[in-house]
Motif scaffolding. Structure first.
Motif, PDB file in Angstrom:
ATOM      1  N   ALA A 151       0.813  -1.220   0.000  1.00  0.00           N
ATOM      2  CA  ALA A 151       0.000   0.000   0.000  1.00  0.00           C
ATOM      3  C   ALA A 151       0.847   1.271   0.000  1.00  0.00           C
ATOM      4  O   ALA A 151       0.292   2.376   0.048  1.00  0.00           O
ATOM      5  CB  ALA A 151      -0.938  -0.002   1.207  1.00  0.00           C
ATOM      6  N   LEU A 152       2.158   1.142  -0.060  1.00  0.00           N
ATOM      7  CA  LEU A 152       3.016   2.322   0.036  1.00  0.00           C
ATOM      8  C   LEU A 152       2.826   3.272  -1.135  1.00  0.00           C
ATOM      9  O   LEU A 152       2.835   4.496  -0.966  1.00  0.00           O
ATOM     10  CB  LEU A 152       4.486   1.908   0.149  1.00  0.00           C
ATOM     11  N   THR A 153       2.644   2.739  -2.330  1.00  0.00           N
ATOM     12  CA  THR A 153       2.433   3.602  -3.502  1.00  0.00           C
ATOM     13  C   THR A 153       1.123   4.364  -3.369  1.00  0.00           C
ATOM     14  O   THR A 153       1.050   5.572  -3.640  1.00  0.00           O
ATOM     15  CB  THR A 153       2.426   2.766  -4.786  1.00  0.00           C
ATOM     16  N   ALA A 154       0.063   3.661  -2.928  1.00  0.00           N
ATOM     17  CA  ALA A 154      -1.233   4.316  -2.729  1.00  0.00           C
ATOM     18  C   ALA A 154      -1.135   5.409  -1.677  1.00  0.00           C
ATOM     19  O   ALA A 154      -1.754   6.475  -1.806  1.00  0.00           O
ATOM     20  CB  ALA A 154      -2.287   3.279  -2.330  1.00  0.00           C
ATOM     21  N   ALA A 155      -0.343   5.171  -0.647  1.00  0.00           N
ATOM     22  CA  ALA A 155      -0.171   6.185   0.392  1.00  0.00           C
ATOM     23  C   ALA A 155       0.534   7.415  -0.165  1.00  0.00           C
ATOM     24  O   ALA A 155       0.148   8.555   0.127  1.00  0.00           O
ATOM     25  CB  ALA A 155       0.617   5.603   1.555  1.00  0.00           C
ATOM     26  N   ALA A 156       1.559   7.208  -0.988  1.00  0.00           N
ATOM     27  CA  ALA A 156       2.283   8.340  -1.592  1.00  0.00           C
ATOM     28  C   ALA A 156       1.359   9.172  -2.464  1.00  0.00           C
ATOM     29  O   ALA A 156       1.427  10.406  -2.457  1.00  0.00           O
ATOM     30  CB  ALA A 156       3.470   7.819  -2.405  1.00  0.00           C
ATOM     31  N   ASP A 157       0.472   8.511  -3.197  1.00  0.00           N
ATOM     32  CA  ASP A 157      -0.450   9.220  -4.083  1.00  0.00           C
ATOM     33  C   ASP A 157      -1.520   9.988  -3.317  1.00  0.00           C
ATOM     34  O   ASP A 157      -2.142  10.910  -3.866  1.00  0.00           O
ATOM     35  CB  ASP A 157      -1.124   8.225  -5.035  1.00  0.00           C
ATOM     36  N   ALA A 158      -1.762   9.620  -2.045  1.00  0.00           N
ATOM     37  CA  ALA A 158      -2.849  10.224  -1.268  1.00  0.00           C
ATOM     38  C   ALA A 158      -2.384  11.330  -0.323  1.00  0.00           C
ATOM     39  O   ALA A 158      -3.184  11.878   0.428  1.00  0.00           O
ATOM     40  CB  ALA A 158      -3.575   9.134  -0.462  1.00  0.00           C
TER      41      ALA A 158
END
Length: 354
Positions: free
Chosen positions: A137-144
């Motif tokens: 989920a790290l990529t999703a967190a960066a995008d959010a």
């Protein structure tokens, strides 16, 4: 009623200095009952240590720490939208507060509520399985992230011998993700339950991260010889075997002297956490103690004549009744007797800290 924590101030302060020097970049943890000292005392002591950041357990603890510590305060309990119902906005979003985010869905909610530029660290889900996002989920967190200011990453590790390996895996995952480039400056990587040697080794392995160890027990309670806990003898009565006394009027198993001493359930006396027994021997000991408890016998933390003495019955709110066998020297009313207590679950009436 006086249950007192006596502190060898010079010895304790020397230990604090030594531990702060041992753990480079130390982030003192101030939470709960303040490890027996109280959070206000520890906040002032952290300022004395001249550290730039401390960690508190909950948002409510900001009330005691913010006015007494001049640096940044990392809240370890992850941000949730319902905390704003219990903590004033000006305290929760003080510019010195750093928030922990452990769920992707909370990022959007925090963006809507917090001032622009509010600082956060993202928490990863370790083997603790308590809070945190999954590695995927790290990529999703960066995008959010939006207008939130990410300053680093946080992990909470179990009490394990393999913590360094897990910490290194998370450091690698964070460093290789879209999150690290989103940080202005050197990304923070804050960890718990690593030894000073492991912290240094992790920092050497990951030079692109600022590894910061969060340290509580080893800092505040690492030198137990600096502390002594006492209660006052409030009364004493000679008793005979079979005599019924106390709230529950249980017959005494032996004659002797009943001491009434300060310290009861309101102080945490007689309260204990579930057993952490892992070996067969530890479990057998726990079963044996449980059997004694079922029979109405429980060993108290009060030490008289060099031995811990038995409770006559469960502790009262502010005092306890213990049984001294015949032949044991009886302390006078007003004398102090020592206790062996767990500091993190004990509330003292007074702290003698010169």
């Amino acid at each position: 009623m006086t249950l007192t924590l006596h502190v060898d101030g010079e010895r304790w302060r020397a230990h604090l200095r030594g531990t702060a020097e041992l753990y480079e970049g130390i982030v003192p943890v101030i939470k709960g009952n303040g490890y027996g000292f109280g959070n206000r005392t520890l906040a002032r002591r952290a300022d004395w240590l001249e550290v730039d950041t401390v960690a508190v357990g909950t948002y409510a603890e900001l009330m005691d720490v913010l006015p007494r510590f001049g640096g940044d305060i990392h809240v370890l309990t992850p941000w949730r939208p319902f905390w704003s119902d219990t903590v004033r906005s000006e305290r929760m979003y003080d510019p010195r507060v750093v928030h922990t985010v452990s769920r992707i869905e909370d990022l959007a909610l925090l963006r809507d509520e917090a001032p622009e530029g509010t600082r956060i660290v993202l928490e990863g889900e370790t083997a603790m399985a308590r809070h945190g996002v999954d590695r995927h989920a790290l990529t999703a967190a960066a995008d959010a992230l939006g207008r939130l200011r990410l300053i680093g990453f946080s992990i909470h590790l179990p009490l394990s011998e393999d913590n360094l390996a897990e910490a290194d895996r998370w450091a690698a995952a964070f460093g290789a993700s879209k999150l690290a480039p989103a940080v202005s400056g050197t990304p923070l990587f804050t960890v718990s339950h690593l030894s000073d040697r492991e912290v240094r080794e992790l920092a050497e392995r990951r030079p692109g991260l600022s590894v910061r160890p969060r340290v509580g027990t080893a800092l505040w309670l690492g030198d137990r010889g600096a502390f002594r806990v006492t209660g006052l003898v409030l009364d004493s009565h000679v008793v005979e075997r079979g005599e019924r006394i106390g709230y529950r009027q249980r017959p005494l198993p032996a004659g002797g002297t009943v001491l009434v001493v300060s310290g009861g359930t309101s102080h945490g006396i007689g309260l204990e956490a579930p057993t952490a027994a892992t070996t067969l021997k530890q479990r057998a000991t726990s079963v044996a103690k449980g059997g004694l408890g079922a029979a109405g016998l429980a060993l108290s933390p009060f030490v008289v004549g060099g031995k811990q003495r038995w409770f006559v019955e469960p502790p009262h709110m502010q005092a306890s009744m213990i049984l001294l066998p015949s032949g044991v020297a009886v302390p006078e009313v007003g004398e102090e007797v020592e206790l062996e207590v767990r500091m993190t679950t004990t509330t003292f009436d007074a702290v003698d800290l010169p």
